[in-house]
Design a protein around this motif. Structure first.
Motif, mmCIF file in Angstrom:
data_model
loop_
_atom_site.group_PDB
_atom_site.id
_atom_site.type_symbol
_atom_site.label_atom_id
_atom_site.label_comp_id
_atom_site.label_asym_id
_atom_site.label_seq_id
_atom_site.Cartn_x
_atom_site.Cartn_y
_atom_site.Cartn_z
ATOM 1 N N ALA A 21 0.740 -1.144 0.293
ATOM 2 C CA ALA A 21 0.080 -0.077 -0.304
ATOM 3 C C ALA A 21 1.481 1.241 0.590
ATOM 4 O O ALA A 21 0.368 2.279 -0.312
ATOM 5 C CB ALA A 21 -0.830 -0.138 0.843
ATOM 6 N N ASN A 22 2.271 1.216 1.276
ATOM 7 C CA ASN A 22 3.099 2.417 0.977
ATOM 8 C C ASN A 22 3.803 2.720 -0.402
ATOM 9 O O ASN A 22 3.625 3.982 -0.890
ATOM 10 C CB ASN A 22 3.858 2.041 1.670
ATOM 11 C CG ASN A 22 3.560 2.031 3.374
ATOM 12 O OD1 ASN A 22 2.485 2.367 3.895
ATOM 13 N ND2 ASN A 22 4.930 1.361 4.236
ATOM 14 N N ALA A 23 3.761 1.442 -1.579
ATOM 15 C CA ALA A 23 3.975 1.608 -2.498
ATOM 16 C C ALA A 23 3.291 1.916 -3.504
ATOM 17 O O ALA A 23 3.742 3.377 -4.311
ATOM 18 C CB ALA A 23 5.047 0.423 -3.596
ATOM 19 N N ALA A 24 2.339 2.097 -3.968
ATOM 20 C CA ALA A 24 1.332 2.446 -4.224
ATOM 21 C C ALA A 24 1.023 3.681 -4.015
ATOM 22 O O ALA A 24 0.822 4.821 -4.545
ATOM 23 C CB ALA A 24 0.026 1.370 -4.405
ATOM 24 N N LEU A 25 1.049 4.964 -2.561
ATOM 25 C CA LEU A 25 0.582 5.448 -2.469
ATOM 26 C C LEU A 25 1.364 6.491 -2.598
ATOM 27 O O LEU A 25 1.208 8.211 -3.121
ATOM 28 C CB LEU A 25 0.557 5.839 -0.368
ATOM 29 C CG LEU A 25 0.360 7.255 0.057
ATOM 30 C CD1 LEU A 25 -1.023 7.795 -0.619
ATOM 31 C CD2 LEU A 25 -0.046 7.157 0.977
ATOM 32 N N LEU A 26 2.731 6.257 -2.733
ATOM 33 C CA LEU A 26 4.155 7.294 -3.112
ATOM 34 C C LEU A 26 4.348 7.093 -3.829
ATOM 35 O O LEU A 26 4.589 8.504 -4.449
ATOM 36 C CB LEU A 26 5.450 6.208 -2.248
ATOM 37 C CG LEU A 26 5.199 6.515 -0.742
ATOM 38 C CD1 LEU A 26 5.937 5.972 -0.075
ATOM 39 C CD2 LEU A 26 6.029 7.967 -0.222
#
Ligand code: PGA
Length: 254
Positions: A21-26
């Motif tokens: 999820a972090n990778a998608a958001l960032l």
């Protein structure tokens, strides 16, 4: 003319996140933020994701920050994270005295002031969070509370330390409730805080960024940012959604 205080929007992820999820958001923030023309944006992930976030933000204009820091130097403090470690991971900012830390982890004004000093001494910019509870607001004690919280750090470190600091006014009753302070009510507190710092140093007060937090959303951000002493936002819930966070960033420069 350049603005005196470049706007600052920080996304406090609180205890949320996961590698994917972090990778998608960032990835989305990285791609779309340049067109937002925001002066400065930071994300504040939980400790375990700082390294991942630093790598994913490498070469971007988005800064990295943490949500808390130990007041102690490295040593026998199981579970704590030292300021030097945050610097090692690339953190430029760190929250100190978030109301959830004060309420759930017994952080007193004195402890928060020590954390402020630890962050500052390590070369980070502390974001000192201040704010009153609903009971305190109803008792007309808002300014007494935020001045007391500010005073603890001012007394311990002196006003010069605020030349590299950010204040975040976050009324506790507005955090995560959908009930933001009105722009006028927030402005009154921000102005009072700036005037208090100005008593000690006019130049530091003029440059000090005072950001607002507490249910900032795309639909209320522009009105908040239009206030003369509101220099940006500390965003919680909406920081987990790329589109919502981007919309708040865009509101800095509508
Ligand atoms: P919120 O949180 O935007 O979800 O109200 C703000 C914060 O706690 O920093």
């Amino acid at each position: 003319m350049l603005p005196v205080r470049p706007a600052f929007v920080a996304g406090n992820w609180k205890m949320n996140g996961a590698l994917a999820a972090n990778a998608a958001l960032l990835g989305k923030l990285r791609m779309e933020l340049p067109e937002c023309r925001v002066a400065e944006v930071a994300v504040l992930p939980p400790f375990p994701y700082l390294d991942q976030t630093a790598r994913l933000l490498s070469g971007s204009t988005i800064s990295l920050g943490a949500q808390d820091v130990s007041r102690h130097a490295p040593g026998a403090y199981t579970g704590e994270v030292a300021a030097a470690m945050l610097v090692d991971l690339g953190c430029r900012y760190v929250l100190v005295g978030h109301s959830e830390r004060r309420a759930l982890h017994g952080e007193t004004d004195a402890i928060v002031a020590e954390k402020f000093g630890a962050a500052w001494a390590a070369g980070m910019t502390p974001i000192l969070c201040l704010g009153e509870t609903l009971e305190e607001r109803q008792a007309d004690a808002t300014l007494d509370v935020v001045f007391r919280q500010l005073e603890a750090a001012l007394a311990l470190h002196g006003v010069a330390a605020f030349a590299n600091a950010v204040l975040a006014y976050e009324p506790v009753w507005a955090i995560g409730t959908g009930l933001s302070a009105t722009p006028e009510a927030a402005q009154a507190v921000h102005q009072a805080l700036r005037q208090r710092v100005a008593k000690d140093d006019l130049a530091v007060a003029a440059d000090l960024r005072i950001i607002y937090g507490g249910s900032v959303r795309a639909d209320n951000a522009a009105a908040l940012f239009a206030q003369p002493d509101i220099d940006g936002a500390l965003v919680g819930g909406a920081a987990l959604d790329a589109d919502a966070f981007l919309a708040i960033c865009r509101a800095v420069n509508p």
